[in-house]
Design an enzyme around this catalytic site. Sequence first.
Site, PDB file in Angstrom:
ATOM      1  N   LYS A  57     -60.232 -48.243 -34.665  1.00  0.00           N
ATOM      2  CA  LYS A  57     -60.279 -47.032 -35.492  1.00  0.00           C
ATOM      3  C   LYS A  57     -59.031 -46.206 -35.196  1.00  0.00           C
ATOM      4  CE  LYS A  57     -62.672 -43.569 -34.060  1.00  0.00           C
ATOM      5  NZ  LYS A  57     -61.553 -42.589 -33.856  1.00  0.00           N
ATOM      6  N   ASP A  77     -68.425 -41.465 -32.276  1.00  0.00           N
ATOM      7  CA  ASP A  77     -67.560 -42.215 -33.179  1.00  0.00           C
ATOM      8  C   ASP A  77     -68.241 -43.433 -33.786  1.00  0.00           C
ATOM      9  OD1 ASP A  77     -65.394 -40.561 -33.011  1.00  0.00           O
ATOM     10  OD2 ASP A  77     -64.235 -41.810 -31.643  1.00  0.00           O
TER      11      ASP A  77
END
EC number: 2.7.1.148
Length: 293
Positions: free
Chosen positions: A11, A138
């Site tokens: 990410k 996350d």
Amino acid sequence: MELMRARAPAKINLTLRIEGRRADGFHDLASLVAFAGAGDLVFLHPDAPLALEVCGPTAAAAGPDDDNLVLRAARAFAERVPGARLGRFVLEKRLPVAAGLGGGSSDAAAALRLLAGLNGLALDDPRLFAAARATGSDVPVCLDPRARLMRGVGDVLSAPLALPPLSAVLVNCRVAVPTAGVFRALGLAPGAALAGPEHPAGLPETTMGNAAAVCAFLSGLPNDLEPPALALAPEIGRAMALLSEAPEARLVRMSGSGATVFALTDSCRTAASLARRLLAQQPGWWVKPTLLR
């Protein structure tokens, strides 16, 4: 049932605005995230006793298996899906650890996708999102790894964004930077706001299919965690300086809380050329040309 497999892509925080610190100690943020071709792999042997084996080039830095977010995600899933089928996970760790790439969160999200498939759950099942949220801040954005704007503590997500593929080089100088330490160094007291411009609500229409326009848009949106991360790990500044000096680099930023930095380039060819040159200069660094989507 046959072995199941899922990718856990890195990410990348293309932007990261820290808006303030809540009374509970967590930080509100706004971040435009994309996902890289580089990542880890997660395998599931269905219906075996719940367990985890970690292998791969960065496995030694991943910490004890019992603390891994993959197992935490599986337990959170089982709590919300009574009678859920589980299994034995194998995590092939390829990404650097504590690197600002959301590797552990992406691993956990991949595990949840595998369990959803094993148990016949759709990816938009609210129990899956609840398990992701319980696992880590996350993890929700990594469940469906497409470019999005994330807000809150990572639990408020936009619809997928029409981000054109972005050629990039990811660089990590092999220095682990724990996220908690970077936020402490930011120095916000509970209830305090961080001065700065408001983060845009999405991508402007001018960026549709236009990577150069995306770079221009991102150039005015910094990562608020760069200053505290640089203070803790000056090596990050060295990596950013090397990338900034490269003629191929159109934009250089740090991802997340570091220490990984990235450069956006005009094409996959220029990204590969830059990566080769950096590896020749710094053979001990982790350097990956990739596409961000």
